[in-house]
Design an enzyme around this catalytic site. Sequence first.
Site, PDB file in Angstrom:
ATOM      1  N   GLU A 195      -7.483  -5.873  -9.879  1.00  0.00           N
ATOM      2  CA  GLU A 195      -8.677  -5.062  -9.624  1.00  0.00           C
ATOM      3  C   GLU A 195      -9.430  -4.750 -10.919  1.00  0.00           C
ATOM      4  O   GLU A 195      -9.994  -3.672 -11.095  1.00  0.00           O
ATOM      5  CB  GLU A 195      -8.300  -3.783  -8.867  1.00  0.00           C
ATOM      6  CG  GLU A 195      -7.679  -4.083  -7.506  1.00  0.00           C
ATOM      7  CD  GLU A 195      -7.211  -2.845  -6.752  1.00  0.00           C
ATOM      8  OE1 GLU A 195      -7.486  -1.715  -7.211  1.00  0.00           O
ATOM      9  OE2 GLU A 195      -6.565  -3.007  -5.692  1.00  0.00           O
ATOM     10  N   GLU A 300      -4.013  -7.865  -1.523  1.00  0.00           N
ATOM     11  CA  GLU A 300      -3.788  -6.460  -1.185  1.00  0.00           C
ATOM     12  C   GLU A 300      -4.884  -5.990  -0.255  1.00  0.00           C
ATOM     13  O   GLU A 300      -6.079  -6.178  -0.530  1.00  0.00           O
ATOM     14  CB  GLU A 300      -3.775  -5.617  -2.467  1.00  0.00           C
ATOM     15  CG  GLU A 300      -3.331  -4.179  -2.258  1.00  0.00           C
ATOM     16  CD  GLU A 300      -3.292  -3.401  -3.561  1.00  0.00           C
ATOM     17  OE1 GLU A 300      -2.917  -3.994  -4.605  1.00  0.00           O
ATOM     18  OE2 GLU A 300      -3.639  -2.211  -3.548  1.00  0.00           O
TER      19      GLU A 300
END
Length: 386
Positions: A195, A300
């Site tokens: 991320e 995810e």
Amino acid sequence: MKQITLLLFLFLLSSCAMEGEAPLTTFTPTDHNATEETRTLFTSLDAIRHQHVLFGHQDDLAYGYSWINEPGRSDVLETAGSYPAVYGWELGDLEYGNQENLDGVNFENMKQWIKEGYSRGGVITIGWHMNNPVTGGDAWDTEGDAVPTILPGGENHEMFKGWLDTFADFLNDLTVTAENGESHPVPILFRPFHEHNGSWFWWGQDLTTTEDFVALWRFTVEYLRDEKGLNNLLYSYSPDVFDSKEAYLERYPGDDYVDIFGYDDYHSIRSADTQETFINRLEMLVEMAEERNKIPAMTETGYEAIPDPDWWTETLLAGINANETTRRIAYVLVWRNANHEHDRPDHYYAPYSGHPSEGNFREFREHDLILFEDDLPNLYSLEMER
């Protein structure tokens, strides 16, 4: 019947190639010295994704909504009738020599659970919310301009190497013995610095330059692969949500340093209102991965507390199954089920027994596209079925 040998998968792909349809690919890991099991897993994931998507869950064997550290238990098993095909694990706080990770999972127990999942044929993926090397705070502490300090020449570089040494020691304990008596390390999908296009971690978009992020990624891979001799890792590049290929690739470290094209998405998977965005991202992900001989995956995702009882089939499956391109991701992993009494009461992403989405989750599991652990062929051998 879902179960099928990988030899048959490869035969089918080869047949398609001869008929001018989906080509047989020859994807190989970036590590030219990768172990046999790691190379085979890479090939297997590429083969299987043309027909199926593996389902994964974070911390599945460690705890669940109403239990902690009870052998054999799994919220996924108790609702869907099978363990997940992919097991996600977290190493945050390993670098400090702690006995438990940031979610309270004992590292020695984790090693056993990793071996257990692998012994049943599952896939293991590991992430690492590294603590801030400047302040000593957690991964979400964005003070201190941390990344330059751990690059070669930086004041915290030797400390960072020590963290990687600790990681290597952890992985070296993940050795199993095959039936022929030979030992080998468990293959791992490693997902560092995830991320990174957000700015909530110290390695994030607004906290470091593109050049420094790329240098950090490359140093990490080279140190683990070349200095520590870890040849059982497949490296996963996993930004958060993106709206163009250019945005996804902005900090891409290069084809020699990445095996998995992942992405994390908690934003466009909540309802039909955002499904077009979800589908568009999956299409771009698959296209970019295949252009570079990488494996695409949803690394995810999830809908916290799953408030929509039909979310599994009407939102998640509907997006993945939207078209020929979106279906070609290798796996989708939903986040953890925190224990509701001792952790966070509404922080769970897979149903537990009695949850309103339990029935729909079983429908999701039974769909021909989706594979759980007991559906899997042997992903670590191309010659025999598990």
